[in-house]
Scaffold this motif. Structure first.
Motif, mmCIF file in Angstrom:
data_model
loop_
_atom_site.group_PDB
_atom_site.id
_atom_site.type_symbol
_atom_site.label_atom_id
_atom_site.label_comp_id
_atom_site.label_asym_id
_atom_site.label_seq_id
_atom_site.Cartn_x
_atom_site.Cartn_y
_atom_site.Cartn_z
ATOM 1 N N ASN A 1 1.224 -1.169 -0.300
ATOM 2 C CA ASN A 1 -0.228 -0.594 0.422
ATOM 3 C C ASN A 1 0.733 1.526 0.259
ATOM 4 N N CYS A 2 2.279 1.627 -0.192
ATOM 5 C CA CYS A 2 2.982 2.576 -0.665
ATOM 6 C C CYS A 2 2.139 3.196 -1.982
ATOM 7 N N MET B 1 0.027 3.538 -7.381
ATOM 8 C CA MET B 1 -0.415 3.965 -8.274
ATOM 9 C C MET B 1 -0.091 3.459 -9.410
ATOM 10 N N THR B 2 0.787 2.541 -9.011
ATOM 11 C CA THR B 2 1.222 1.408 -10.275
ATOM 12 C C THR B 2 0.732 -0.116 -10.341
ATOM 13 N N GLY B 3 -0.056 0.153 -9.195
ATOM 14 C CA GLY B 3 -0.792 -1.392 -9.694
ATOM 15 C C GLY B 3 0.350 -2.883 -9.144
ATOM 16 N N LYS C 1 7.488 -1.206 -15.345
ATOM 17 C CA LYS C 1 7.915 -2.167 -14.282
ATOM 18 C C LYS C 1 8.059 -3.260 -14.489
ATOM 19 N N SER C 2 8.305 -3.751 -14.915
ATOM 20 C CA SER C 2 7.981 -5.581 -14.859
ATOM 21 C C SER C 2 8.799 -6.159 -13.979
ATOM 22 N N PHE C 3 9.880 -5.745 -13.103
ATOM 23 C CA PHE C 3 10.965 -5.958 -12.495
ATOM 24 C C PHE C 3 11.636 -5.460 -11.131
ATOM 25 N N TYR C 4 11.650 -5.684 -10.261
ATOM 26 C CA TYR C 4 13.320 -4.916 -9.817
ATOM 27 C C TYR C 4 13.722 -5.142 -8.127
ATOM 28 N N VAL D 1 9.178 -9.614 -9.172
ATOM 29 C CA VAL D 1 8.540 -9.283 -10.154
ATOM 30 C C VAL D 1 6.728 -8.777 -9.991
ATOM 31 N N ASN D 2 6.986 -8.274 -10.929
ATOM 32 C CA ASN D 2 5.412 -7.486 -11.069
ATOM 33 C C ASN D 2 4.450 -8.244 -11.337
ATOM 34 N N ALA D 3 3.877 -9.271 -10.969
ATOM 35 C CA ALA D 3 3.167 -10.702 -11.378
ATOM 36 C C ALA D 3 2.202 -10.617 -12.357
ATOM 37 N N ARG D 4 1.564 -9.344 -12.513
ATOM 38 C CA ARG D 4 0.918 -8.674 -13.534
ATOM 39 C C ARG D 4 1.261 -8.557 -15.034
#
Length: 136
Positions: free
Chosen positions: A37-38, A43-45, A86-89, A100-103
């Motif tokens: 919830n940061c 903002m990016t989901g 942003k697919s990962f960071y 990894v952004n699971a989406r």
């Protein structure tokens, strides 16, 4: 040596919108993902699939990535400089692993996600609760 299948993992592939950045990650078919919830995650989901660095492989697009850091500078937010995804960071909570952004995972290998809230207002407790995610 444990095989991928014996560990309960499958190899998921994914990447950014324009497909210049591509990666693969070894994780369960029904992975636990965190919904933080940061401000930036809201903002990016972003849905966090956190793994040790040993289970993440960047396949292409390293030169297409741009980095953004803020606050403590520990997290390394990596975006495709072409499409902005942003697919990962490298997360602040697990600086020796990847989120990894699971989406951003390709269809076909994920059965479903177990979504767990990550309360950034109590970052220390939330980080401690998910410390196991980068255990090899």
């Amino acid at each position: 040596m444990t095989t991928l299948a014996a560990s309960g993992f499958v190899t998921h592939r994914g990447g950014c919108h324009c497909r210049r950045v591509r990666f693969e990650v070894d994780a369960p078919a029904s992975p636990e993902v965190l919904e933080c919830n940061c401000s930036i995650c809201t903002m990016t989901g972003f849905l966090h699939l956190i793994v040790p660095a040993s289970r993440f492989r960047l396949l292409s697009g390293e030169s297409d990535l741009a980095e953004y850091s803020f606050n403590t500078g520990t997290a390394k937010h990596l975006f495709c400089r072409h499409c902005g995804i942003k697919s990962f960071y490298v997360p602040r909570s697990h600086p020796h692993g990847f989120s990894v952004n699971a989406r951003c995972l390709d269809a076909g290998t994920v059965s479903f996600f177990h979504i767990t809230p990550f309360d950034d207002t109590d970052r220390d407790a939330a980080t401690a609760a998910v410390a196991h995610l980068t255990d090899a």
